[in-house]
Design a protein around this motif. Structure first.
Motif, PDB file in Angstrom:
ATOM      1  N   ARG A   1       0.807  -1.221   0.000  1.00 54.86           N
ATOM      2  CA  ARG A   1       0.000   0.000   0.000  1.00 54.86           C
ATOM      3  C   ARG A   1       0.839   1.268   0.000  1.00 54.86           C
ATOM      4  O   ARG A   1       0.363   2.331  -0.415  1.00 54.86           O
ATOM      5  N   GLU A   2       2.070   1.169   0.469  1.00 57.93           N
ATOM      6  CA  GLU A   2       2.868   2.381   0.653  1.00 57.93           C
ATOM      7  C   GLU A   2       4.065   2.465  -0.284  1.00 57.93           C
ATOM      8  O   GLU A   2       4.948   3.288  -0.084  1.00 57.93           O
ATOM      9  N   SER A   3       4.122   1.605  -1.320  1.00 61.10           N
ATOM     10  CA  SER A   3       5.309   1.598  -2.181  1.00 61.10           C
ATOM     11  C   SER A   3       4.934   1.379  -3.635  1.00 61.10           C
ATOM     12  O   SER A   3       3.798   1.017  -3.962  1.00 61.10           O
ATOM     13  N   GLU A   4       5.913   1.615  -4.504  1.00 65.90           N
ATOM     14  CA  GLU A   4       5.745   1.374  -5.937  1.00 65.90           C
ATOM     15  C   GLU A   4       6.161  -0.042  -6.321  1.00 65.90           C
ATOM     16  O   GLU A   4       5.657  -0.609  -7.285  1.00 65.90           O
ATOM     17  N   VAL A   5       7.120  -0.596  -5.582  1.00 62.75           N
ATOM     18  CA  VAL A   5       7.621  -1.944  -5.839  1.00 62.75           C
ATOM     19  C   VAL A   5       7.674  -2.683  -4.507  1.00 62.75           C
ATOM     20  O   VAL A   5       8.145  -2.146  -3.497  1.00 62.75           O
ATOM     21  N   LEU A   6       7.199  -3.931  -4.507  1.00 64.81           N
ATOM     22  CA  LEU A   6       7.222  -4.764  -3.311  1.00 64.81           C
ATOM     23  C   LEU A   6       8.432  -5.684  -3.355  1.00 64.81           C
ATOM     24  O   LEU A   6       8.688  -6.330  -4.382  1.00 64.81           O
ATOM     25  N   GLY A   7       9.178  -5.742  -2.272  1.00 69.63           N
ATOM     26  CA  GLY A   7      10.321  -6.651  -2.187  1.00 69.63           C
ATOM     27  C   GLY A   7      10.114  -7.676  -1.096  1.00 69.63           C
ATOM     28  O   GLY A   7       9.457  -7.404  -0.086  1.00 69.63           O
ATOM     29  N   ILE A   8      10.671  -8.867  -1.286  1.00 66.08           N
ATOM     30  CA  ILE A   8      10.594  -9.920  -0.278  1.00 66.08           C
ATOM     31  C   ILE A   8      11.961 -10.587  -0.152  1.00 66.08           C
ATOM     32  O   ILE A   8      12.574 -10.948  -1.154  1.00 66.08           O
TER      33      ILE A   8
ATOM     34  N   ALA B   1       1.475 -13.301  -4.533  1.00 59.04           N
ATOM     35  CA  ALA B   1       0.023 -13.136  -4.507  1.00 59.04           C
ATOM     36  C   ALA B   1      -0.355 -11.683  -4.227  1.00 59.04           C
ATOM     37  O   ALA B   1      -1.266 -11.125  -4.859  1.00 59.04           O
ATOM     38  N   VAL B   2       0.360 -11.051  -3.306  1.00 62.49           N
ATOM     39  CA  VAL B   2       0.071  -9.652  -2.979  1.00 62.49           C
ATOM     40  C   VAL B   2       0.448  -8.741  -4.145  1.00 62.49           C
ATOM     41  O   VAL B   2      -0.280  -7.806  -4.487  1.00 62.49           O
ATOM     42  N   ALA B   3       1.596  -9.000  -4.778  1.00 60.80           N
ATOM     43  CA  ALA B   3       2.036  -8.175  -5.898  1.00 60.80           C
ATOM     44  C   ALA B   3       1.047  -8.243  -7.060  1.00 60.80           C
ATOM     45  O   ALA B   3       0.728  -7.214  -7.679  1.00 60.80           O
ATOM     46  N   ILE B   4       0.549  -9.425  -7.357  1.00 62.21           N
ATOM     47  CA  ILE B   4      -0.429  -9.563  -8.440  1.00 62.21           C
ATOM     48  C   ILE B   4      -1.711  -8.824  -8.082  1.00 62.21           C
ATOM     49  O   ILE B   4      -2.292  -8.099  -8.899  1.00 62.21           O
ATOM     50  N   GLU B   5      -2.160  -9.000  -6.853  1.00 64.29           N
ATOM     51  CA  GLU B   5      -3.408  -8.361  -6.424  1.00 64.29           C
ATOM     52  C   GLU B   5      -3.321  -6.830  -6.521  1.00 64.29           C
ATOM     53  O   GLU B   5      -4.294  -6.167  -6.878  1.00 64.29           O
ATOM     54  N   HIS B   6      -2.152  -6.282  -6.207  1.00 63.32           N
ATOM     55  CA  HIS B   6      -1.985  -4.832  -6.226  1.00 63.32           C
ATOM     56  C   HIS B   6      -1.421  -4.323  -7.553  1.00 63.32           C
ATOM     57  O   HIS B   6      -1.189  -3.120  -7.703  1.00 63.32           O
ATOM     58  N   GLY B   7      -1.176  -5.218  -8.505  1.00 58.24           N
ATOM     59  CA  GLY B   7      -0.694  -4.803  -9.818  1.00 58.24           C
ATOM     60  C   GLY B   7       0.644  -4.093  -9.779  1.00 58.24           C
ATOM     61  O   GLY B   7       0.838  -3.069 -10.440  1.00 58.24           O
ATOM     62  N   MET B   8       1.601  -4.630  -9.009  1.00 63.83           N
ATOM     63  CA  MET B   8       2.889  -3.966  -8.843  1.00 63.83           C
ATOM     64  C   MET B   8       4.024  -4.950  -9.049  1.00 63.83           C
ATOM     65  O   MET B   8       3.854  -6.160  -8.906  1.00 63.83           O
ATOM     66  N   PRO B   9       5.225  -4.462  -9.386  1.00 67.72           N
ATOM     67  CA  PRO B   9       6.376  -5.360  -9.578  1.00 67.72           C
ATOM     68  C   PRO B   9       6.860  -5.944  -8.258  1.00 67.72           C
ATOM     69  O   PRO B   9       6.678  -5.342  -7.184  1.00 67.72           O
ATOM     70  N   LEU B  10       7.517  -7.090  -8.371  1.00 64.03           N
ATOM     71  CA  LEU B  10       8.051  -7.797  -7.203  1.00 64.03           C
ATOM     72  C   LEU B  10       9.564  -7.936  -7.345  1.00 64.03           C
ATOM     73  O   LEU B  10      10.066  -8.342  -8.393  1.00 64.03           O
ATOM     74  N   LEU B  11      10.277  -7.610  -6.269  1.00 66.21           N
ATOM     75  CA  LEU B  11      11.722  -7.845  -6.187  1.00 66.21           C
ATOM     76  C   LEU B  11      11.956  -9.007  -5.235  1.00 66.21           C
ATOM     77  O   LEU B  11      11.469  -8.990  -4.099  1.00 66.21           O
TER      78      LEU B  11
END
Length: 455
Positions: free
Chosen positions: A221-228, A240-250
């Motif tokens: 919710r607070e970023s442009e790219v999600l990292g794990i 799953a969260v990245a797809i749901e929010h339509g954002m790139p994953l690192l």
């Protein structure tokens, strides 16, 4: 030097020392090389020192050698074949299968050990040649049941690039959730390494008992790219969260096997940092089983039972001993599951679903050449045939599982419909969950966007 080298190879001490060094500093492939080399040594040592020596009973050479060349303790066993040569070439060949670059180091040592047995007068040349052939052959045979993994990412994977997100080279716009309990401990410096390399990124370190999905949703919710930063189970939740929010994953690898990170070409924190600074974003496939996302594999049946049994044991005996104990238990006591797959009734020991096509066929599918081929790799081990359990074990050990009548494999674009008389235990990316009695396995309708380092 040669007598000293011969003594160093007694009881495979030399090879165990090299294996320990390779495993400690060589990363994932160093560990694989060490394990394959030692497994080959175990088989070659047994074969050459027990059945072969008992069968041939050749006496040791009787000619005298100078005192400087003699061993302090002359072997009393029979001469043919050379167990030292067998172990030496088994280890060298096993290591070279996984790490060809190490061949330049281990093969000269293997040749030296083999020649030292002639030089010290305890073997004939033919003993050494036969032992070397046994060792090398046994190491090569390990590929039948444990295929080698290519040391390269799935570079032909994506064909469709997407525009770079609003992500700065300093990590601005990125939030990385660090799960330190995933698989092999990440170590206390991973979060600090990310902060040092990407000072504008936000790093969230989870404490034991923290809710990973909730932390991922908050980060999204607070970023442009999600990292794990974590293992495949953590990556699964983040995907799953990245797809749901339509954002790139690192993805930052931090688990035991890191299958997905490896297929992206990310083997370390440094690779993940390069993906932020210089890399690209790509669209790759994600699978769905009973509504749950998976990025690598999903399964029904014996594998699910084995994972649950392993999880109960691993805190007591450690992960890999727990895997072996659980595998033995499941092979001994497991029962097939009655299923309907796409309307066809069957008894199955296990059903495997791969997100994209996996190689090799048969036991232990390990790698993919693409991550966007739109395919589900479906493999079924049939439990309805007579002596199915024994036939399965023999097929795996002989490397003939793809041609065994207890095994079926197919590729499909899906969906695959699965039905049962009761709710089923399911797994995806090494994590188990309680599934439904009727569900589908298919590709997610939205792609997963990932950051990858440059070629």
């Amino acid at each position: 030097m040669l007598p000293a080298l011969s003594r160093a190879a007694n009881h495979s001490r030399l090879w165990m020392a090299i294996a320990a060094a390779a495993a400690s500093v060589g990363g994932r492939f160093g560990k694989r090389a060490a394990l394959r080399g030692l497994l080959a040594v175990a088989g070659a040592s047994f074969l050459s020192n027990i059945p072969a020596k008992l069968a041939f009973r050749r006496a040791r050479p009787s000619h005298a050698v100078p005192i400087a060349r003699r061993l302090a303790r002359v072997p009393i066993s029979t001469s043919f074949p050379s167990g030292h040569a067998a172990s030496a070439f088994a280890f060298a060949t096993g290591v070279a299968i996984e790490r060809p670059a190490l061949a330049a180091l281990v093969y000269p040592l293997a040749v030296g050990v083999a020649y030292s047995r002639i030089y010290t007068g305890v073997h004939y040349p033919t003993d050494v040649v036969a032992g070397a052939a046994i060792g090398a052959g046994l190491a090569l045979a390990t590929r039948k049941t444990w295929p080698a993994v290519p040391d390269m990412p799935a570079r032909s994977r994506p064909t469709r690039t997407v525009a770079r997100s609003r992500l700065g080279r300093d990590g601005s716009g990125l939030t990385v959730v660090v799960n330190p309990t995933a698989g092999t401990p990440l170590g206390t410096d991973v979060a600090e390494s990310i902060r040092a390399a990407l000072p504008a990124a936000k790093v969230v370190e989870l404490a034991p008992g923290d809710d990973l999905p909730a932390a991922l949703i908050e980060a999204a919710r607070e970023s442009e790219v999600l990292g794990i930063a974590g293992g495949d189970g953590s990556v699964n939740a983040a995907a799953a969260v990245a797809i749901e929010h339509g954002m790139p994953l690192l993805v930052v690898p931090g688990g035991t096997l890191n299958h997905f990170a490896r297929d992206l070409g990310i083997d370390s924190v440094d690779d993940a940092v390069r993906a932020v600074e210089e890399g690209s974003t790509f669209q790759v496939d994600a699978g769905v089983i009973d509504g749950e996302v998976f990025v690598n594999t999903a399964s029904i049946g014996a594998y699910v039972d084995m994972v649950e049994a392993r999880e109960k044991l691993e805190e007591t005996v450690g992960k890999w001993p727990a895997v072996l104990i659980a595998l033995v238990r499941i092979l001994r006591t497991g029962e097939p599951v009655h299923l309907e797959i796409d309307g066809k009734s069957l008894e199955a020991w296990m059903v495997f679903f791969g997100n994209c096509r996996y190689v090799p066929e048969g036991f232990a599918p390990t790698s993919r050449s693409r991550l966007d081929d739109g395919l589900l790799d479906v493999r079924i081990v049939d439990g309805s045939r007579p002596m199915a359990r024994m036939r399965l074990i023999l097929a795996v050990l002989s490397g003939r599982l793809p041609t065994s009548p207890v095994y079926r494999a197919s590729l499909t674009h899906g969906p695959v419909r699965v039905g049962s008389s009761r709710p089923l235990g399911l797994s995806r990316d090494g994590e188990t969950f309680a599934g439904s009695a009727d569900f589908s396995v298919e590709k997610h309708h939205e792609p997963l966007v990932v950051l990858v380092p440059p070629e």
